[in-house]
Design a protein around this motif. Structure first.
Motif, mmCIF file in Angstrom:
data_model
loop_
_atom_site.group_PDB
_atom_site.id
_atom_site.type_symbol
_atom_site.label_atom_id
_atom_site.label_comp_id
_atom_site.label_asym_id
_atom_site.label_seq_id
_atom_site.Cartn_x
_atom_site.Cartn_y
_atom_site.Cartn_z
ATOM 1 N N ARG A 8 9.327 2.991 -5.161
ATOM 2 C CA ARG A 8 10.121 1.849 -4.712
ATOM 3 C C ARG A 8 11.083 1.413 -5.822
ATOM 4 N N SER A 65 18.420 -1.264 5.482
ATOM 5 C CA SER A 65 17.899 -0.458 6.600
ATOM 6 C C SER A 65 18.012 1.033 6.321
ATOM 7 N N PRO A 88 14.777 2.070 2.840
ATOM 8 C CA PRO A 88 13.589 1.215 2.966
ATOM 9 C C PRO A 88 12.753 1.111 1.695
ATOM 10 N N ASN A 89 13.040 1.942 0.696
ATOM 11 C CA ASN A 89 12.294 1.819 -0.565
ATOM 12 C C ASN A 89 12.905 0.784 -1.504
ATOM 13 N N SER A 141 13.559 -6.758 2.282
ATOM 14 C CA SER A 141 13.280 -5.330 2.370
ATOM 15 C C SER A 141 13.203 -4.919 3.838
ATOM 16 N N ALA A 142 13.510 -3.662 4.105
ATOM 17 C CA ALA A 142 13.360 -3.123 5.461
ATOM 18 C C ALA A 142 11.958 -2.573 5.687
ATOM 19 N N ASP A 143 11.137 -2.576 4.646
ATOM 20 C CA ASP A 143 9.746 -2.110 4.755
ATOM 21 C C ASP A 143 8.908 -3.236 5.369
ATOM 22 N N LYS A 144 8.710 -3.183 6.673
ATOM 23 C CA LYS A 144 8.026 -4.272 7.375
ATOM 24 C C LYS A 144 6.576 -4.431 6.926
#
Length: 287
Positions: free
Chosen positions: A66, A90, A93-94, A117-120
């Motif tokens: 990340r 988007s 995502p990292n 972050s896009a990491d839900k």
């Protein structure tokens, strides 16, 4: 669970610019799970372009690493939020963006900030660990009214950028005082060789002149005690600080010249016993 090891990537002392290829290789060689970039950097004020940050994120993603980017000072850059990678989350995502709002609204006590972050899964995990009342009522009200002052807010960034440019020119007039180009609201400066150290200079500024500045002696960087970080404020305050620094430079330079001819010689110029009745801050509001 064993504590995670933290490694520091050393920036070149001539420019303090981040080479993203070298940094990516450094992270992957150490099998890092997280890499952190502060952009603009604190305390150097140097900026990494969006293009290079996305290249870094792509390289780290292949290694399942990340990339955390602290953008707390991004609005002070020449084109402001256009230097942010928020619009690319988007696609990458990292990437995790951390943002302190206190720096840009000048209210450190508000303790406002966010993570994006896009990491839900990551976002949900962070939410579960937040305290129930993580934002106080005053801070919440501040967020509510902030859009009403959008024009004044943007004008303040333009004024700050102009003040930084003016402040930089004044500081460069001090002999042997090196000022690095900055994309933040502060300037990173290397003190002359004649000075004993940045921490000692900061003590003199506080005791003799009533001026608070941040020295970098506590930083993990090499030769940290040779650097000061000076925040740009109003012109009259900047002028006063430059005058004090110029006098300190003259004092230390005179001591070095005396050491070449006289004996015995004091090893450091003492600040004296003056007590400042008030301290004017040349630190940014929240560190």
């Amino acid at each position: 669970m064993a504590p995670k090891k933290v490694s520091c990537f050393e920036l070149p002392a001539d420019t303090f610019d981040l080479n993203v290829s070298d940094f990516a290789n450094y992270a992957k060689t150490r099998q890092a799970s997280v890499a952190v970039v502060v952009n603009p950097n604190n305390p150097t004020g140097r900026l990494v372009s969006v293009k290079n940050l996305l290249r870094l994120a792509s390289s780290l993603a292949a290694a399942k690493c990340r990339l955390v980017i602290d953008e707390s000072f991004i609005e002070f850059t020449g084109v402001g939020k256009k230097n942010s990678v928020e619009g690319f989350l988007s696609e990458y995502p990292n990437i995790i963006i951390l943002k302190s709002l206190c720096k840009i609204i000048g209210l450190g006590g508000a303790r406002l900030g966010y993570l994006a972050s896009a990491d839900k899964q990551l976002v949900q995990a962070v939410r579960r660990r937040l305290p129930l009342w993580n934002v106080n009522g005053i801070a919440e009200y501040l967020l509510w009214i902030l859009p009403e002052f959008r024009d004044e807010w943007r004008a303040s960034f333009r004024r700050t950028r102009a003040d930084v440019r003016s402040f930089s020119q004044m500081l460069r007039s001090i002999p042997n005082f090196k000022v690095f180009p900055s994309h933040a609201n502060f300037l990173f400066c290397r003190i002359p060789n004649a000075w004993p150290g940045a921490k000692h200079a900061a003590e003199i500024l506080a005791i003799r002149y009533g001026l608070l500045v941040r020295h970098c002696g506590y930083q993990s960087m090499k030769d940290g005690d040779r650097y000061l970080r000076l925040t740009a404020r109003r012109n009259e305050e900047n002028t006063g600080l430059v005058a004090a620094l110029r006098q300190i430079n003259e004092d230390f330079s005179s001591s070095v010249k005396a050491a070449a001819t006289d004996f015995p010689v004091a090893s450091a110029h003492r600040a004296g016993n003056l007590h400042a009745s008030s301290l004017r801050r040349h630190l940014d509001v929240d560190g």
